[in-house]
Motif scaffolding. Sequence first.
Motif, PDB file in Angstrom:
ATOM      1  N   SER A   2       0.840  -1.175   0.000  1.00  0.00           N
ATOM      2  CA  SER A   2       0.000   0.000   0.000  1.00  0.00           C
ATOM      3  C   SER A   2       0.887   1.241   0.000  1.00  0.00           C
ATOM      4  O   SER A   2       1.883   1.301   0.724  1.00  0.00           O
ATOM      5  CB  SER A   2      -0.884  -0.016   1.248  1.00  0.00           C
ATOM      6  N   ASN A  58      -2.958   6.292  -1.491  1.00  0.00           N
ATOM      7  CA  ASN A  58      -4.133   5.962  -2.290  1.00  0.00           C
ATOM      8  C   ASN A  58      -3.798   5.031  -3.446  1.00  0.00           C
ATOM      9  O   ASN A  58      -4.608   4.839  -4.343  1.00  0.00           O
ATOM     10  CB  ASN A  58      -4.769   7.235  -2.851  1.00  0.00           C
ATOM     11  N   TYR A  59      -2.613   4.476  -3.448  1.00  0.00           N
ATOM     12  CA  TYR A  59      -2.135   3.617  -4.528  1.00  0.00           C
ATOM     13  C   TYR A  59      -1.654   2.290  -3.968  1.00  0.00           C
ATOM     14  O   TYR A  59      -1.462   2.138  -2.772  1.00  0.00           O
ATOM     15  CB  TYR A  59      -0.950   4.281  -5.251  1.00  0.00           C
ATOM     16  N   VAL A  60      -1.455   1.323  -4.860  1.00  0.00           N
ATOM     17  CA  VAL A  60      -0.722   0.115  -4.521  1.00  0.00           C
ATOM     18  C   VAL A  60       0.516   0.094  -5.399  1.00  0.00           C
ATOM     19  O   VAL A  60       0.502   0.572  -6.534  1.00  0.00           O
ATOM     20  CB  VAL A  60      -1.542  -1.181  -4.703  1.00  0.00           C
ATOM     21  N   ARG A 113      -3.588   3.153  -8.947  1.00  0.00           N
ATOM     22  CA  ARG A 113      -4.540   3.762  -8.011  1.00  0.00           C
ATOM     23  C   ARG A 113      -5.631   2.747  -7.713  1.00  0.00           C
ATOM     24  O   ARG A 113      -6.505   2.489  -8.538  1.00  0.00           O
ATOM     25  CB  ARG A 113      -5.121   5.035  -8.595  1.00  0.00           C
ATOM     26  N   ALA A 114      -5.555   2.145  -6.539  1.00  0.00           N
ATOM     27  CA  ALA A 114      -6.521   1.145  -6.081  1.00  0.00           C
ATOM     28  C   ALA A 114      -6.238   0.873  -4.611  1.00  0.00           C
ATOM     29  O   ALA A 114      -5.195   1.267  -4.089  1.00  0.00           O
ATOM     30  CB  ALA A 114      -6.377  -0.147  -6.880  1.00  0.00           C
ATOM     31  N   THR A 115      -7.156   0.184  -3.962  1.00  0.00           N
ATOM     32  CA  THR A 115      -6.909  -0.200  -2.581  1.00  0.00           C
ATOM     33  C   THR A 115      -6.225  -1.564  -2.555  1.00  0.00           C
ATOM     34  O   THR A 115      -6.405  -2.381  -3.462  1.00  0.00           O
ATOM     35  CB  THR A 115      -8.212  -0.287  -1.769  1.00  0.00           C
ATOM     36  N   LEU A 116      -5.475  -1.807  -1.505  1.00  0.00           N
ATOM     37  CA  LEU A 116      -4.814  -3.100  -1.360  1.00  0.00           C
ATOM     38  C   LEU A 116      -5.856  -4.211  -1.209  1.00  0.00           C
ATOM     39  O   LEU A 116      -5.678  -5.311  -1.733  1.00  0.00           O
ATOM     40  CB  LEU A 116      -3.863  -3.076  -0.164  1.00  0.00           C
ATOM     41  N   SER A 136      -0.373  -3.609   5.219  1.00  0.00           N
ATOM     42  CA  SER A 136       0.010  -2.893   4.006  1.00  0.00           C
ATOM     43  C   SER A 136       0.843  -3.731   3.036  1.00  0.00           C
ATOM     44  O   SER A 136       1.407  -3.177   2.092  1.00  0.00           O
ATOM     45  CB  SER A 136       0.780  -1.622   4.384  1.00  0.00           C
TER      46      SER A 136
END
Length: 83
Positions: A40, A43-45, A58-61, A79
Amino acid sequence: MLQVWAVTGIGEIAAGDDLAAIIGSLVGLLEDGDILAVTSAGNYVEFVLADGRRPLMRATLAAVEVQIGPLGFDRIHRSWLVR
């Protein structure tokens, strides 16, 4: 809308593609073992690749975990996903 930054050599990703389509474009890397971990980054992975590259998406973990968890990735920390 999800955005992928600095991902080269893994296919074309349109700005309007959803997470499943983007992860689908990464399947070749996943199968070859090129993705070592996902972390994480706000706001990105960030994908940690075997060749040292670290592309951001740009995505959630949690959303990425749903897609790649069945491919052998486990969450070892809030994370980090690792193979």
